[in-house]
Design an enzyme around this catalytic site. Structure first.
Site, PDB file in Angstrom:
ATOM      1  N   ASP A 112      -0.433  40.995   3.321  1.00  0.00           N
ATOM      2  CA  ASP A 112      -1.761  40.810   3.758  1.00  0.00           C
ATOM      3  C   ASP A 112      -2.389  39.898   2.694  1.00  0.00           C
ATOM      4  O   ASP A 112      -2.626  40.443   1.654  1.00  0.00           O
ATOM      5  CB  ASP A 112      -2.438  42.274   4.025  1.00  0.00           C
ATOM      6  CG  ASP A 112      -3.873  42.100   4.699  1.00  0.00           C
ATOM      7  OD1 ASP A 112      -4.242  40.903   4.640  1.00  0.00           O
ATOM      8  OD2 ASP A 112      -4.534  42.960   5.055  1.00  0.00           O
ATOM      9  N   ASP A 115      -6.904  41.095   1.938  1.00  0.00           N
ATOM     10  CA  ASP A 115      -7.405  41.943   2.588  1.00  0.00           C
ATOM     11  C   ASP A 115      -9.015  42.477   1.914  1.00  0.00           C
ATOM     12  O   ASP A 115      -9.213  42.322   0.876  1.00  0.00           O
ATOM     13  CB  ASP A 115      -6.703  43.453   2.136  1.00  0.00           C
ATOM     14  CG  ASP A 115      -7.084  44.653   2.845  1.00  0.00           C
ATOM     15  OD1 ASP A 115      -7.125  44.713   4.065  1.00  0.00           O
ATOM     16  OD2 ASP A 115      -7.595  45.487   2.314  1.00  0.00           O
ATOM     17  N   ASP A 399       9.704  74.242  31.100  1.00  0.00           N
ATOM     18  CA  ASP A 399       8.328  74.259  31.519  1.00  0.00           C
ATOM     19  C   ASP A 399       7.748  74.928  32.519  1.00  0.00           C
ATOM     20  O   ASP A 399       6.484  75.295  32.308  1.00  0.00           O
ATOM     21  CB  ASP A 399       7.869  72.670  31.793  1.00  0.00           C
ATOM     22  CG  ASP A 399       8.161  71.635  30.973  1.00  0.00           C
ATOM     23  OD1 ASP A 399       8.131  72.125  29.811  1.00  0.00           O
ATOM     24  OD2 ASP A 399       8.336  70.413  31.333  1.00  0.00           O
ATOM     25  N   ASN A 467      -1.123  71.767  34.352  1.00  0.00           N
ATOM     26  CA  ASN A 467      -0.376  70.620  34.541  1.00  0.00           C
ATOM     27  C   ASN A 467      -0.958  69.504  35.770  1.00  0.00           C
ATOM     28  O   ASN A 467      -1.404  68.697  35.574  1.00  0.00           O
ATOM     29  CB  ASN A 467       1.068  70.794  34.975  1.00  0.00           C
ATOM     30  CG  ASN A 467       2.052  70.525  33.867  1.00  0.00           C
ATOM     31  OD1 ASN A 467       1.662  70.310  32.753  1.00  0.00           O
ATOM     32  ND2 ASN A 467       3.355  70.232  33.904  1.00  0.00           N
ATOM     33  N   LYS A 478       4.404  66.639  58.292  1.00  0.00           N
ATOM     34  CA  LYS A 478       3.242  66.333  58.772  1.00  0.00           C
ATOM     35  C   LYS A 478       2.318  65.926  57.627  1.00  0.00           C
ATOM     36  O   LYS A 478       2.356  66.251  56.742  1.00  0.00           O
ATOM     37  CB  LYS A 478       2.477  67.560  59.476  1.00  0.00           C
ATOM     38  CG  LYS A 478       3.269  68.027  60.664  1.00  0.00           C
ATOM     39  CD  LYS A 478       3.150  67.119  61.763  1.00  0.00           C
ATOM     40  CE  LYS A 478       3.900  67.792  63.160  1.00  0.00           C
ATOM     41  NZ  LYS A 478       4.106  67.006  64.154  1.00  0.00           N
ATOM     42  N   THR A 508       3.670  63.804  33.223  1.00  0.00           N
ATOM     43  CA  THR A 508       4.967  63.698  32.989  1.00  0.00           C
ATOM     44  C   THR A 508       5.876  64.372  33.988  1.00  0.00           C
ATOM     45  O   THR A 508       7.073  64.530  33.926  1.00  0.00           O
ATOM     46  CB  THR A 508       5.529  63.522  31.642  1.00  0.00           C
ATOM     47  OG1 THR A 508       4.925  64.909  31.127  1.00  0.00           O
ATOM     48  CG2 THR A 508       4.926  62.636  30.587  1.00  0.00           C
ATOM     49  N   TYR A 510       5.367  66.188  38.177  1.00  0.00           N
ATOM     50  CA  TYR A 510       5.267  65.625  39.686  1.00  0.00           C
ATOM     51  C   TYR A 510       4.540  64.532  39.736  1.00  0.00           C
ATOM     52  O   TYR A 510       4.968  63.680  40.540  1.00  0.00           O
ATOM     53  CB  TYR A 510       4.566  66.935  40.308  1.00  0.00           C
ATOM     54  CG  TYR A 510       4.911  66.875  41.956  1.00  0.00           C
ATOM     55  CD1 TYR A 510       5.532  65.530  42.445  1.00  0.00           C
ATOM     56  CD2 TYR A 510       4.474  67.813  42.855  1.00  0.00           C
ATOM     57  CE1 TYR A 510       5.658  65.399  43.770  1.00  0.00           C
ATOM     58  CE2 TYR A 510       4.577  67.582  44.023  1.00  0.00           C
ATOM     59  CZ  TYR A 510       5.235  66.487  44.810  1.00  0.00           C
ATOM     60  OH  TYR A 510       5.368  66.576  46.036  1.00  0.00           O
TER      61      TYR A 510
END
Length: 606
Positions: A112, A115, A399, A467, A478, A508, A510
């Site tokens: 840098d 700075d 889980d 979740n 249906k 992460t 369904y």
């Protein structure tokens, strides 16, 4: 890096510091030096004085007799030396296998060049340069652990810090020594907090004094030399800003970690950032970490144990965990079903063969199953999970086991998950690491992570989910017709096979399989994902977790079921509404692992 190479690198660093200082001096305190010339490689505006500083250092390294990689704030990542200058991506360049030996650079410079730019423009005496030099190991990514030399110079007053890995740290050629303060109420704290961070406010309130000089590299170095007792940057410091200072701090005997007390080993890249907490010693550092994490590392004296009971492995392993906790002087309660299964196994005349079979099938934990003590009255320690009253619950399973337990227990009980399932995304560790992790926890070396939960309301009944909630037809193949509202505003009217309302923790699960985004658990939001919608333009929504989500069934004659975390099923009829709000009680997880969320995503989902 041998002694000869270190001398070459040091000479180059000295030259850069000297010449950059000389180049910017006429521009310090001049309004024209603040002119915005372009956007830097790191995405921040670049002032004229920054360009002058960086041009000087690039010219020096370009004409150096050795090749170097460089990461710098304005120009990005380059390969320089022997009169050449070429843009690169360092992570790709280090993986190249087609380079001849004389084409491989000797050093990685993280610089840098200025700075505290605004300080220099306004002639406030806190601005300088930071240079870290790492060894090149072609064929692998370079990290902060590869930094061997660090240099920080305050151009305003001439103070010069330098450090060599394993050798020490000096200020103006004299060994530095941090302060010996261990009292947080007497602490001089420097740094940058983050808007809305109550823990940081508490930390500042506890400190005797707070300094904000506007130069991360200098202020970190001030911890090493005793001018500050501690420093933090909760916004996230760029790796190029902290690489040299980190080495200086560590060589002075100080502690520098992330917010959770985990060591910094980020890869060397223009894009990398890290939240930084630095202190003069372990005692003060531990107090800061405790406050930043809500003082959550309280003594854990009473522990509940829960496990899946459909396999021998978690039942046997649970018996070993129970014995370990009792041996270490902790009070233990056991979920009643688990206590019954361990007792049944204990009385099985074929127990030794069952244990040997588990060892053969799971060799990674075989050594942990030696000498299991079954001479415990497990049933006398049994409690119904609804009545658990303990400081922590150890859950052995995947889980599903964790979600089942969390849904039945008091949500104030922190959870520590040991993966004995398939993926185990919510669990903290894999089984072979169990006793090392428990040892850390019993010593107080852990932190607590909060995860949002949903409250689901339907027909004067309330349920909870950590979740997701899935709404689907109760008749196979249906479709359902949904009206979706957020805070009373209709955002979608859609026919679909179903609908998911997910927390970030469930993103992460369904939700991801149904096409939803992966969401960092720290994001304060919920995700709405239609499942197989019969409409091309329908996409998942991410909404604020301060909102109320209402889902209404529109198709007459069709009913639906909604399922909380795969555990609880309820029915909803035509024109009935299901409402979702954030629970005022978060789920709490005990964390010891150095794995961040994104690393876990890569590990678990690859």
């Amino acid at each position: 890096m041998d002694a000869k190479d270190k001398q070459i690198a040091t000479d180059l660093a000295y030259e850069i510091i000297r010449e950059v200082n000389r180049a910017i001096r006429p521009y310090v305190g001049k309004p024209e030096s603040a002119e915005k010339v372009k956007m830097g490689a790191d995405g921040t505006p670049t002032s004229l004085i920054d360009i002058i500083a960086e041009d000087k250092l690039i010219n020096i390294l370009k004409n150096a007799p050795v090749l170097s990689y460089i990461i710098s704030e304005e120009i990005g990542e380059l390969k320089l030396g022997r009169g050449t200058k070429r843009s690169i991506t360092l992570t790709h360049e280090l993986r190249r296998e087609d380079l001849n030996e004389d084409e491989i650079p000797k050093f990685i410079f993280l610089i840098d060049p200025l700075d505290g730019t605004n300080n220099a423009i306004k002639e406030i005496p806190a601005y300088g340069i930071s240079i870290a030099i790492a060894d090149v190991n072609q064929g692998r990514l370079a990290t902060l652990d590869d930094v061997e030399l660090g240099f920080v110079s305050n151009f305003a007053n001439g103070n010069f810090f330098e450090a060599e890995k394993g050798k020490g740290c000096w200020l103006n050629n004299e060994k530095v020594k941090p302060s010996d303060n261990i009292n947080i109420s007497k602490m001089t704290l420097g740094g940058f907090t983050k808007s809305g961070t109550s823990q940081a406010s508490k930390l500042v309130d506890n400190a005797r004094r707070m300094r904000v000089l506007g130069s991360v590299v200098l202020e970190l170095s001030y911890v090493a030399s005793g001018r500050y007792d501690a420093f933090l940057d909760l916004r996230g410091s760029r790796i190029i800003d902290i690489a040299a200072s980190k080495l200086i701090l560590e060589e002075a005997g100080c502690i520098i970690t992330n917010k959770y007390g985990q060591r910094l080993d980020n890869k060397l890249s223009i894009y990398e950032k890290a939240v930084v907490v630095a202190a003069n010693n372990k005692i003060l550092h531990k107090q800061m970490i405790d406050i930043l994490n809500n003082n959550e590392t309280d003594f854990i004296g009473k522990i509940g144990v829960i496990a899946r009971i459909d396999q021998d492995r978690p039942i046997i392993f649970a018996a070993q965990v129970i014995d370990y906790l009792l041996t270490n002087g902790r009070e233990v309660i056991i979920e009643r079903r688990l206590a019954h299964e361990i007792t049944k196994l204990k009385e099985n005349p074929d127990l030794d063969n069952i244990i040997e079979k588990v060892k053969e099938e799971y060799p990674e934990i075989a050594h942990l199953l030696d000498d299991i003590n079954f001479n415990i009255e497990f049933n006398q320690l049994a409690e119904d999970i609804f009545n658990f009253d303990c400081d922590m619950a150890v859950i052995l399973g995947g889980d599903g086991t964790l979600l089942r337990a969390q849904g039945k227990m008091n949500p104030n009980i922190p959870i520590f998950g040991i993966n004995m399932g398939t993926v185990g995304f919510l669990t903290e560790i894999e089984a072979p690491n169990t006793f090392n992790a428990l040892n850390d926890i019993l010593k107080g070396d852990y932190y607590r992570e909060k995860r949002s939960r949903l409250v689901v309301s339907h027909e004067n009944h309330q349920y909870s989910a950590m979740n997701e909630v899935v709404i689907m037809t109760d008749k196979t193949a249906k479709m359902l017709h949904f009206e979706i509202q957020v805070d009373g505003e209709i955002i979608e009217d859609v026919r679909a096979d179903g609908l998911i309302v997910s927390t970030p923790s469930g993103s992460t699960a369904y939700a991801m399989s149904a096409g939803g985004p992966i969401v960092d658990p720290k994001v304060e939001g919920f995700i709405i994902i239609p499942i197989c919608p019969y409409k091309l333009g329908v996409r998942p929504f991410v909404v604020s977790d301060n909102s109320e989500i209402t889902v209404k069934l529109l198709k007459k004659g069709k009913s639906a079921v909604f399922v909380m975390d795969g555990q609880i099923n309820e029915e909803a009829e035509y024109e009935e509404e299901i409402k979702f709000k954030k629970s005022d009680k978060d789920a709490i997880f005990i964390r010891t692992s150095s794995k961040y969320f994104y690393e876990k995503v890569k590990d678990k989902l690859s």
